[in-house]
Write an enzyme that holds these catalytic residues in place. Structure first.
Site, PDB file in Angstrom:
ATOM      1  N   SER A  66       0.802  -1.222   0.000  1.00 47.09           N
ATOM      2  CA  SER A  66       0.000   0.000   0.000  1.00 47.09           C
ATOM      3  C   SER A  66       0.842   1.283   0.000  1.00 47.09           C
ATOM      4  O   SER A  66       1.643   1.487  -0.906  1.00 47.09           O
ATOM      5  CB  SER A  66      -0.931  -0.074   1.205  1.00 47.09           C
ATOM      6  OG  SER A  66      -1.837   0.974   1.197  1.00 47.09           O
ATOM      7  N   ASP A 278      -3.286   6.173  -3.138  1.00 46.13           N
ATOM      8  CA  ASP A 278      -2.133   5.598  -2.441  1.00 46.13           C
ATOM      9  C   ASP A 278      -1.497   4.540  -3.358  1.00 46.13           C
ATOM     10  O   ASP A 278      -1.922   4.355  -4.498  1.00 46.13           O
ATOM     11  CB  ASP A 278      -2.514   5.045  -1.061  1.00 46.13           C
ATOM     12  CG  ASP A 278      -3.310   3.767  -1.149  1.00 46.13           C
ATOM     13  OD1 ASP A 278      -3.943   3.530  -2.194  1.00 46.13           O
ATOM     14  OD2 ASP A 278      -3.306   2.983  -0.185  1.00 46.13           O
ATOM     15  N   ASP A 280      -1.486   1.360  -3.738  1.00 45.79           N
ATOM     16  CA  ASP A 280      -2.231   0.268  -4.365  1.00 45.79           C
ATOM     17  C   ASP A 280      -3.650   0.709  -4.753  1.00 45.79           C
ATOM     18  O   ASP A 280      -4.510  -0.119  -5.052  1.00 45.79           O
ATOM     19  CB  ASP A 280      -2.258  -0.989  -3.472  1.00 45.79           C
ATOM     20  CG  ASP A 280      -2.952  -0.761  -2.135  1.00 45.79           C
ATOM     21  OD1 ASP A 280      -3.080   0.402  -1.707  1.00 45.79           O
ATOM     22  OD2 ASP A 280      -3.384  -1.756  -1.517  1.00 45.79           O
ATOM     23  N   ASP A 282      -6.299   1.974  -3.202  1.00 40.48           N
ATOM     24  CA  ASP A 282      -7.550   1.737  -2.478  1.00 40.48           C
ATOM     25  C   ASP A 282      -7.891   2.914  -1.563  1.00 40.48           C
ATOM     26  O   ASP A 282      -8.790   2.824  -0.744  1.00 40.48           O
ATOM     27  CB  ASP A 282      -7.536   0.401  -1.713  1.00 40.48           C
ATOM     28  CG  ASP A 282      -6.499   0.339  -0.616  1.00 40.48           C
ATOM     29  OD1 ASP A 282      -5.681   1.282  -0.511  1.00 40.48           O
ATOM     30  OD2 ASP A 282      -6.492  -0.654   0.132  1.00 40.48           O
ATOM     31  N   ASN A 374      -8.838   8.805   6.312  1.00 40.30           N
ATOM     32  CA  ASN A 374      -7.664   8.734   5.440  1.00 40.30           C
ATOM     33  C   ASN A 374      -7.988   8.402   3.979  1.00 40.30           C
ATOM     34  O   ASN A 374      -7.090   8.298   3.157  1.00 40.30           O
ATOM     35  CB  ASN A 374      -6.647   7.738   6.021  1.00 40.30           C
ATOM     36  CG  ASN A 374      -7.173   6.307   6.073  1.00 40.30           C
ATOM     37  OD1 ASN A 374      -8.135   5.968   5.393  1.00 40.30           O
ATOM     38  ND2 ASN A 374      -6.549   5.472   6.888  1.00 40.30           N
ATOM     39  N   ARG A 500      -5.292   4.616  20.958  1.00 41.73           N
ATOM     40  CA  ARG A 500      -5.435   3.208  20.544  1.00 41.73           C
ATOM     41  C   ARG A 500      -4.076   2.677  20.101  1.00 41.73           C
ATOM     42  O   ARG A 500      -3.249   3.439  19.583  1.00 41.73           O
ATOM     43  CB  ARG A 500      -6.460   3.057  19.410  1.00 41.73           C
ATOM     44  CG  ARG A 500      -6.171   3.898  18.198  1.00 41.73           C
ATOM     45  CD  ARG A 500      -7.133   3.603  17.050  1.00 41.73           C
ATOM     46  NE  ARG A 500      -6.772   2.412  16.316  1.00 41.73           N
ATOM     47  CZ  ARG A 500      -5.855   2.366  15.359  1.00 41.73           C
ATOM     48  NH1 ARG A 500      -5.177   3.441  15.007  1.00 41.73           N
ATOM     49  NH2 ARG A 500      -5.596   1.231  14.738  1.00 41.73           N
ATOM     50  N   SER A 502      -1.647   1.098  17.580  1.00 40.45           N
ATOM     51  CA  SER A 502      -1.649   0.990  16.117  1.00 40.45           C
ATOM     52  C   SER A 502      -1.673  -0.477  15.717  1.00 40.45           C
ATOM     53  O   SER A 502      -1.126  -1.329  16.405  1.00 40.45           O
ATOM     54  CB  SER A 502      -0.378   1.647  15.573  1.00 40.45           C
ATOM     55  OG  SER A 502      -0.091   1.133  14.293  1.00 40.45           O
ATOM     56  N   THR A 504      -0.461  -1.282  12.730  1.00 39.86           N
ATOM     57  CA  THR A 504       0.564  -1.417  11.689  1.00 39.86           C
ATOM     58  C   THR A 504       1.953  -0.975  12.131  1.00 39.86           C
ATOM     59  O   THR A 504       2.923  -1.165  11.418  1.00 39.86           O
ATOM     60  CB  THR A 504       0.186  -0.564  10.457  1.00 39.86           C
ATOM     61  OG1 THR A 504       0.179   0.809  10.855  1.00 39.86           O
ATOM     62  CG2 THR A 504      -1.161  -0.935   9.886  1.00 39.86           C
TER      63      THR A 504
HETATM   64  C1  16G Z   1      -4.403  -0.206   7.495  1.00 42.55           C
HETATM   65  C2  16G Z   1      -5.853  -0.235   7.107  1.00 42.55           C
HETATM   66  C3  16G Z   1      -6.449   1.153   7.186  1.00 42.55           C
HETATM   67  C4  16G Z   1      -6.235   1.748   8.550  1.00 42.55           C
HETATM   68  C5  16G Z   1      -4.783   1.690   8.945  1.00 42.55           C
HETATM   69  C6  16G Z   1      -4.628   2.059  10.398  1.00 42.55           C
HETATM   70  C7  16G Z   1      -7.001  -1.519   5.408  1.00 42.55           C
HETATM   71  C8  16G Z   1      -7.055  -1.892   3.954  1.00 42.55           C
HETATM   72  N1  16G Z   1      -6.010  -0.709   5.743  1.00 42.55           N
HETATM   73  O1  16G Z   1      -3.652   0.510   6.577  1.00 42.55           O
HETATM   74  O2  16G Z   1      -7.809   1.050   6.910  1.00 42.55           O
HETATM   75  O3  16G Z   1      -6.677   3.070   8.593  1.00 42.55           O
HETATM   76  O4  16G Z   1      -4.293   0.372   8.780  1.00 42.55           O
HETATM   77  O5  16G Z   1      -3.314   1.981  10.775  1.00 42.55           O
HETATM   78  O6  16G Z   1      -7.811  -1.959   6.216  1.00 42.55           O
HETATM   79  P1  16G Z   1      -2.889   2.022  12.293  1.00 42.55           P
HETATM   80  O7  16G Z   1      -3.564   0.874  12.982  1.00 42.55           O
HETATM   81  O8  16G Z   1      -1.414   1.940  12.265  1.00 42.55           O
HETATM   82  O9  16G Z   1      -3.364   3.340  12.838  1.00 42.55           O
HETATM   83 MG    MG Z   2      -3.762   1.086   0.224  1.00 43.14          MG
END
Ligand code: 16G
Ligand code: MG
Length: 548
Positions: A66, A278, A280, A282, A374, A500, A502, A504
């Site tokens: 992404s 972005d 990819d 989406d 976003n 919260r 994260s 990711t």
């Molecule tokens: C991912 C999610 C996105 C979300 C982000 C939050 C999908 C396709 N992508 O990129 O929707 O806003 O994570 O990131 O679901 P965070 O948990 O690091 O804040």
């Molecule tokens: Mg994306």
């Protein structure tokens, strides 16, 4: 020995799990440095085959990271109707990804047993990838696993993530959702879009032109493909098309939204329309240069309210009894929630961060519009909505006006990618609505003004020390944190804040908004300090905002 072991074990030996690495199927699949992902890809190929056998349907595998930098990569698995992998199977994916080669057989057997999978059932997997240099070889690792399981696959090569989601649904509905080819995707969207145009009076002030920031990614290539179908209807000028710049570097929806500034590589001019995808494709955000020279952003919240407001009007003008609702996350700007619920009178629901959560909640409505701030989002129509819109569009007893509105709804439905948020489809949807409303970007933007806000990150020992409830709007742990946040929020006007972990990144995110930027900055800082203190902060405490 089971038959599959004879071929899976030797193939797995070519894709050894790296020692000391742990992988987690996060908010949107596995995502990390590309050079750590070979074994994960192989194992995702295995999971896709097993899921395909279990559901007796085709399953999708998308290779992309992404908006992450080019050196990263990732993989997402797509369910039969084009949705994200169900939570129960994310656990299996994580187990498999972390299994050593010695443990692999046992984990696969466990999944087969837990799910009563008939291994003689045939399996079909659909694969696509983004433009990253690492994607072809990672895709080959997925294919190795599929072959080892003796399953069938189709490799669609380079696609956007939403295109892959679309194809999976087409294949599993025998073409009912659309033709299961890349051309079929362009055909479906462009036919619906041009029908909407034909319905709209020609002599109007709408500007059929948009500059698209392709994030130097796959979306840029695909917009150019679509352009062939839309000649004379919409002129899409692509910049950051990948010919010179690097993927997501100083461009793309994330860069624009986070930095609140235009991407590199653009001639930023007053009177023009811009949007950013972005990596990819989406996600999408719109932006423009106002007459005073400042940058104006229309993020996912603005897009959502534009769409929901217009669809609501059309539903009412046809006289359909359909419940339309908007799904947002806690990150939605308070002004957008107020505007939607109080001004537009559209019911608003809140879901946890991540497309899969919003999508699920949107199913509660006949017409569910969902967007993250976003720029991830789309509209989904229930079977009831699809049926009643279709029959109204064919009902000769309706007045001409009502019938026209029903036909518009029908075409708008076909412009939407109902499987997942899709930058290309969302762009066409927004353009159709702007034309129908005769709105410039200034008109659209003036619907409401965002409350000033601030997003911060805090590093803690274990981000899962933060537990939340109420769609992430309240912290239940550590003890005392929420009470302290409430006390702090109460000091500011029109204020709100939540924290919260994260999904990711290894951080805790802090969001705050208030009636002015200084207060929003100060509130975010105050709450970040609380998190650092009460949730095991690592390193120096957060730094105060510049102004204090
Ligand atoms: C991912 C999610 C996105 C979300 C982000 C939050 C999908 C396709 N992508 O990129 O929707 O806003 O994570 O990131 O679901 P965070 O948990 O690091 O804040
Ligand atoms: Mg994306």
């Amino acid at each position: 020995m089971s038959l599959w072991k004879k071929s899976v074990f030797p193939a797995a030996a070519q894709h050894q799990k790296l020692d000391g690495q742990t992988y987690n199927y996060g908010t949107a699949g596995f995502r990390t440095k590309a050079n750590l992902l070979d074994s994960v890809m192989f194992r995702c190929g295995l999971i896709a085959v097993l899921r395909s056998k279990k559901t007796k349907s085709s399953i999708g595998v998308m290779i992309t990271a992404s908006h992450n930098p080019e050196c990263d990569n990732g993989v997402k698995i797509v369910e039969p109707m084009g949705e994200m992998l169900i939570a129960e199977w994310e656990v299996y994916a994580t187990q498999l990804a972390n299994a050593s080669n010695e443990e692999l057989g046992g984990v696969i057997e466990g999944i087969i047993k837990d799910n009563n999978i008939d291994m003689t059932v045939s399996a079909n997997v659909i694969i696509a990838r983004d433009t990253r240099p690492s994607s072809p070889s990672l895709s080959a690792s997925v294919i190795d696993a599929i072959k080892a399981f003796n399953a069938v696959y189709t490799d669609y090569g380079m696609l956007t993530t939403p295109q892959l989601h679309y194809l999976v649904r087409c294949v599993n509905t025998n073409g009912q959702y659309g033709e299961a080819t890349e051309e079929g995707y362009y055909k479906k969207l462009s036919q619906a879009f041009t029908q909407l145009k034909i319905q709209t009076p020609g002599d109007n002030s709408y500007l059929p032109e948009i500059s698209v920031d392709g994030a130097n990614g796959v979306g840029a290539l695909k917009v150019l493909q679509l352009q062939k179908e839309l000649k004379g209807y919409l002129d899409m000028k692509v910049f950051n098309d990948g010919s010179t710049g690097k993927l997501n570097e100083q461009c793309g929806a994330d860069y624009v939204k986070v930095g609140q500034k235009p991407p590199a590589g653009v001639m930023f001019e007053v009177g023009k329309k811009y949007c950013s995808f972005d990596g990819d494709a989406d996600r999408i955000v719109y932006f423009f240069k106002s007459k005073d020279g400042s940058f104006r952003l229309m993020d996912g919240d603005k897009i959502a309210t534009l769409i929901a407001g217009y669809l609501k009007e059309l539903v009412a003008s046809v006289g359909l009894n359909l419940q339309l609702g908007l799904v947002q996350t806690a990150y939605a700007n308070g002004s957008s929630t107020y505007y939607a619920s109080t001004v537009m009178k559209v019911p608003v629901a809140c879901a946890k961060t991540g497309v899969k959560h919003l999508h699920l909640k949107a199913l509660d409505f006949d017409i569910g519009v969902y967007f993250e701030a976003n720029g991830h989002g789309t509209v989904i129509f229930s079977e009831k909505a699809t049926k009643s819109i279709t029959s109204a569009s064919e009902d000769s007893s309706l007045t001409e006006d009502k019938k026209q509105a029903a036909v518009r709804l029908l075409n708008l439905m076909d412009v939407c990618n109902q499987t997942v948020g899709d930058a290309i489809s969302d762009m066409l949807l927004v353009e159709s609505i702007l034309e129908a409303r005769l709105w410039s970007l200034e008109d659209w933007n003036s619907a409401y003004t965002d409350l000033p806000n601030r997003l911060l990150k805090v590093k803690v020992e274990d981000r899962n020390a933060i537990q939340t409830t109420d769609s992430e709007r309240k912290a239940t742990s550590p003890v005392g944190l929420q009470m302290a946040i409430d006390t702090t929020v109460a000091k500011y006007s029109k204020s709100r804040s939540f924290v919260r972990p994260s999904g990711t990144e290894d951080v805790v995110r802090v969001y705050a908004e208030a009636d002015n930027q200084t207060s929003a900055d100060q509130l975010a800082y105050d709450v970040a300090v609380l998190v650092h203190k009460l949730a095991g902060g690592v390193g120096d405490p957060p730094t105060p905002p510049m102004s204090s």
